[in-house]
Design a protein around this motif. Structure first.
Motif, PDB file in Angstrom:
ATOM      1  N   SER A 104      -8.501  15.086  -8.738  1.00 17.34           N
ATOM      2  CA  SER A 104      -7.163  14.599  -8.412  1.00 17.34           C
ATOM      3  C   SER A 104      -7.032  13.119  -8.756  1.00 17.34           C
ATOM      4  O   SER A 104      -7.694  12.263  -8.162  1.00 17.34           O
ATOM      5  CB  SER A 104      -6.864  14.808  -6.929  1.00 17.34           C
ATOM      6  OG  SER A 104      -5.689  14.115  -6.567  1.00 17.34           O
ATOM      7  N   LEU A 105      -6.165  12.817  -9.710  1.00 20.83           N
ATOM      8  CA  LEU A 105      -5.974  11.428 -10.110  1.00 20.83           C
ATOM      9  C   LEU A 105      -5.448  10.581  -8.962  1.00 20.83           C
ATOM     10  O   LEU A 105      -5.841   9.426  -8.794  1.00 20.83           O
ATOM     11  CB  LEU A 105      -4.996  11.353 -11.293  1.00 20.83           C
ATOM     12  CG  LEU A 105      -5.473  11.942 -12.614  1.00 20.83           C
ATOM     13  CD1 LEU A 105      -4.357  11.884 -13.650  1.00 20.83           C
ATOM     14  CD2 LEU A 105      -6.696  11.182 -13.121  1.00 20.83           C
ATOM     15  N   SER A 106      -4.551  11.136  -8.174  1.00 17.70           N
ATOM     16  CA  SER A 106      -3.975  10.344  -7.086  1.00 17.70           C
ATOM     17  C   SER A 106      -5.013  10.038  -6.007  1.00 17.70           C
ATOM     18  O   SER A 106      -5.017   8.942  -5.443  1.00 17.70           O
ATOM     19  CB  SER A 106      -2.749  11.043  -6.500  1.00 17.70           C
ATOM     20  OG  SER A 106      -3.054  12.360  -6.140  1.00 17.70           O
ATOM     21  N   PHE A 107      -5.910  10.978  -5.725  1.00 17.16           N
ATOM     22  CA  PHE A 107      -6.970  10.694  -4.756  1.00 17.16           C
ATOM     23  C   PHE A 107      -7.923   9.634  -5.313  1.00 17.16           C
ATOM     24  O   PHE A 107      -8.362   8.724  -4.602  1.00 17.16           O
ATOM     25  CB  PHE A 107      -7.742  11.958  -4.403  1.00 17.16           C
ATOM     26  CG  PHE A 107      -8.819  11.732  -3.374  1.00 17.16           C
ATOM     27  CD1 PHE A 107      -8.486  11.469  -2.054  1.00 17.16           C
ATOM     28  CD2 PHE A 107     -10.154  11.768  -3.724  1.00 17.16           C
ATOM     29  CE1 PHE A 107      -9.474  11.242  -1.094  1.00 17.16           C
ATOM     30  CE2 PHE A 107     -11.150  11.544  -2.775  1.00 17.16           C
ATOM     31  CZ  PHE A 107     -10.805  11.286  -1.460  1.00 17.16           C
ATOM     32  N   GLN A 108      -8.234   9.740  -6.597  1.00 17.08           N
ATOM     33  CA  GLN A 108      -9.090   8.746  -7.235  1.00 17.08           C
ATOM     34  C   GLN A 108      -8.491   7.341  -7.095  1.00 17.08           C
ATOM     35  O   GLN A 108      -9.182   6.376  -6.768  1.00 17.08           O
ATOM     36  CB  GLN A 108      -9.291   9.101  -8.702  1.00 17.08           C
ATOM     37  CG  GLN A 108     -10.115  10.360  -8.915  1.00 17.08           C
ATOM     38  CD  GLN A 108     -10.037  10.871 -10.343  1.00 17.08           C
ATOM     39  OE1 GLN A 108      -9.412  10.253 -11.213  1.00 17.08           O
ATOM     40  NE2 GLN A 108     -10.672  12.007 -10.598  1.00 17.08           N
TER      41      GLN A 108
ATOM     42  N   THR B  30       0.825  -1.203   0.000  1.00 12.28           N
ATOM     43  CA  THR B  30       0.000   0.000   0.000  1.00 12.28           C
ATOM     44  C   THR B  30       0.856   1.249   0.000  1.00 12.28           C
ATOM     45  O   THR B  30       0.567   2.221  -0.703  1.00 12.28           O
ATOM     46  CB  THR B  30      -0.942   0.008   1.218  1.00 12.28           C
ATOM     47  OG1 THR B  30      -1.736  -1.178   1.183  1.00 12.28           O
ATOM     48  CG2 THR B  30      -1.856   1.210   1.197  1.00 12.28           C
ATOM     49  N   LEU B  31       1.925   1.246   0.772  1.00  9.86           N
ATOM     50  CA  LEU B  31       2.826   2.403   0.783  1.00  9.86           C
ATOM     51  C   LEU B  31       3.414   2.640  -0.595  1.00  9.86           C
ATOM     52  O   LEU B  31       3.607   3.774  -1.037  1.00  9.86           O
ATOM     53  CB  LEU B  31       3.958   2.172   1.787  1.00  9.86           C
ATOM     54  CG  LEU B  31       3.578   2.142   3.272  1.00  9.86           C
ATOM     55  CD1 LEU B  31       4.824   1.901   4.111  1.00  9.86           C
ATOM     56  CD2 LEU B  31       2.912   3.437   3.683  1.00  9.86           C
ATOM     57  N   VAL B  32       3.721   1.551  -1.297  1.00  5.35           N
ATOM     58  CA  VAL B  32       4.308   1.689  -2.624  1.00  5.35           C
ATOM     59  C   VAL B  32       3.291   2.206  -3.624  1.00  5.35           C
ATOM     60  O   VAL B  32       3.590   3.046  -4.479  1.00  5.35           O
ATOM     61  CB  VAL B  32       4.851   0.318  -3.107  1.00  5.35           C
ATOM     62  CG1 VAL B  32       5.335   0.415  -4.534  1.00  5.35           C
ATOM     63  CG2 VAL B  32       5.993  -0.135  -2.211  1.00  5.35           C
ATOM     64  N   LEU B  33       2.069   1.701  -3.538  1.00  5.90           N
ATOM     65  CA  LEU B  33       1.107   1.945  -4.607  1.00  5.90           C
ATOM     66  C   LEU B  33       0.240   3.175  -4.422  1.00  5.90           C
ATOM     67  O   LEU B  33      -0.382   3.627  -5.376  1.00  5.90           O
ATOM     68  CB  LEU B  33       0.172   0.715  -4.740  1.00  5.90           C
ATOM     69  CG  LEU B  33       0.862  -0.565  -5.198  1.00  5.90           C
ATOM     70  CD1 LEU B  33      -0.105  -1.726  -5.121  1.00  5.90           C
ATOM     71  CD2 LEU B  33       1.389  -0.408  -6.610  1.00  5.90           C
ATOM     72  N   THR B  34       0.156   3.714  -3.229  1.00  4.63           N
ATOM     73  CA  THR B  34      -0.764   4.821  -3.028  1.00  4.63           C
ATOM     74  C   THR B  34      -0.097   6.018  -2.408  1.00  4.63           C
ATOM     75  O   THR B  34       0.604   5.904  -1.428  1.00  4.63           O
ATOM     76  CB  THR B  34      -1.949   4.413  -2.136  1.00  4.63           C
ATOM     77  OG1 THR B  34      -1.465   4.042  -0.864  1.00  4.63           O
ATOM     78  CG2 THR B  34      -2.734   3.274  -2.741  1.00  4.63           C
ATOM     79  N   CYS B  35      -0.377   7.164  -2.988  1.00  2.56           N
ATOM     80  CA  CYS B  35       0.036   8.456  -2.454  1.00  2.56           C
ATOM     81  C   CYS B  35      -0.989   9.440  -3.000  1.00  2.56           C
ATOM     82  O   CYS B  35      -1.131   9.566  -4.210  1.00  2.56           O
ATOM     83  CB  CYS B  35       1.426   8.810  -2.948  1.00  2.56           C
ATOM     84  SG  CYS B  35       2.546   9.385  -1.684  1.00  2.56           S
ATOM     85  N   SER B  36      -1.770  10.095  -2.159  1.00  4.05           N
ATOM     86  CA  SER B  36      -2.893  10.830  -2.702  1.00  4.05           C
ATOM     87  C   SER B  36      -3.093  12.189  -2.083  1.00  4.05           C
ATOM     88  O   SER B  36      -2.662  12.464  -0.994  1.00  4.05           O
ATOM     89  CB  SER B  36      -4.167  10.015  -2.541  1.00  4.05           C
ATOM     90  OG  SER B  36      -4.065   9.120  -1.499  1.00  4.05           O
ATOM     91  N   SER B  37      -3.768  13.096  -2.855  1.00  6.83           N
ATOM     92  CA  SER B  37      -4.047  14.442  -2.374  1.00  6.83           C
ATOM     93  C   SER B  37      -5.285  14.977  -3.066  1.00  6.83           C
ATOM     94  O   SER B  37      -5.693  14.470  -4.086  1.00  6.83           O
ATOM     95  CB  SER B  37      -2.870  15.367  -2.661  1.00  6.83           C
ATOM     96  OG  SER B  37      -2.650  15.463  -4.042  1.00  6.83           O
TER      97      SER B  37
END
Length: 324
Positions: free
Chosen positions: A198-202, A7-14
């Motif tokens: 936000s693509l990362s939040f999505q 999860t740490l590797v795959l997700t980073c969101s804002s």
């Protein structure tokens, strides 16, 4: 542990309403889109935290030891030169997470304290930076006995942003509900989220849906999972992850030809580089008895810089079976 580190590797969101990971909008866009090579190139020409954060995150690749070493150096430079930068702390936490994932269980245990410290400091430095809050909550929920705090701290992270950032808070509440196996509540919270731009939040929300869908597939409720991911693929037509997840549902239901179609379609969409598509295509082809094609995809996957150790181990196991 493995779930946490993946999860740490795959997700980073804002979200746009909260603090961004990068001050430079162009770098934030490249990061959101998962364009590692471009992010690395552009980051090298930037000064300040943005440059170091970009170099660290663009090279935090679990199946590329040389790149990961450079990522570690960039993250360390970031926190040393800019100790009051929350994004630098996030970058260090993410890179340490990849190092732990690559190093195995004992290595992961040894790094947990530093990972927690990086994300806690980032939250303290910038409470509006959702990347830090999101990662820290997952850490508290997944390994509470090892990092301290556990559920109480995970709940506090949600309460602190409930009024100011309600969509982010919904995601954090959905995780709390999933952790308690309150699946219907988790589904209600996720379904109510307004995704924004936000693509990362999505992608972070999609990751939460993935957790929920595993319960549906365990119950052989493939129709429910398929309907949800079809809706998400329609809502977010540019993203690879909902289409990839449709492939996973089809494969779990034994519909391997259909799964391959979804995987091939996912290749053309944003975020495809980080997904184990060759691995999954190889497994589906093996099920269909197409051994040579399966071997080709599995061998290709072994060279995928984003490939996680557990997936590599599985691919090698299937290759050995196919070659006997």
């Amino acid at each position: 542990m493995r779930t946490l580190l993946l999860t740490l590797v795959l997700t980073c969101s804002s979200l746009p309403a909260a603090a961004a990971l990068f001050q430079d909008a162009a770098l934030q866009r490249l990061f959101d889109q998962g364009k590692d090579d471009e992010l690395l190139r552009e980051s090298r020409s930037r000064s300040g935290p943005d440059g170091w954060v970009g170099q660290a995150l663009a090279q935090a690749l679990p199946n590329d030891a040389a790149a990961l070493a450079r990522a570690g150096q960039a993250a360390e430079q970031c926190v040393q030169l800019h100790p009051q930068s929350a994004p630098c702390q996030v970058a260090q936490g993410v890179v340490l997470g990849v190092e732990a994932l690559r190093g195995g269980w004992l290595r992961g245990l040894g790094l947990l304290g530093r990972i927690r410290g990086a994300f806690e400091k980032a939250v303290a430095l910038d409470p509006a930076l959702f990347e830090a809050r999101s990662h820290l909550q997952q850490l508290y929920l997944l390994v509470p006995g090892l990092v301290g705090g556990g559920r109480d701290r995970a709940e506090a992270l949600e309460r602190e942003i409930r009024e100011r950032h309600p969509e982010q808070a919904r995601l954090l509440r959905a995780r709390l509900a999933s952790r308690d196996k309150r699946w219907e509540e988790a589904e209600r919270e996720l379904a109510a989220i307004q995704m924004g731009d936000s693509l990362s939040f999505q992608n972070d929300v999609l990751q939460a849906w993935t957790t929920l869908s595993r319960q549906w597939m365990k119950a052989n409720d493939h129709a429910r999972a398929r309907a949800r991911f079809e809706a998400l693929a329609s809502q977010l037509p540019g993203l690879a992850q909902p289409v990839y997840l449709l492939g996973r549902v089809a494969a779990d239901a034994g519909e391997h030809e259909e799964a391959i179609k979804h995987y091939i379609r996912a290749r053309t969409l944003l975020g495809a580089e980080a997904l184990p598509l060759d691995h999954r295509i190889g497994l589906a082809l093996e099920e269909l008895g197409r051994k040579e094609a399966a071997r080709e995809h599995l061998r290709r996957f072994l060279n995928d810089r984003h490939a996680a150790p557990n997936a590599l181990e599985d691919a090698r196991k299937h290759l050995r079976a196919l070659e006997n």
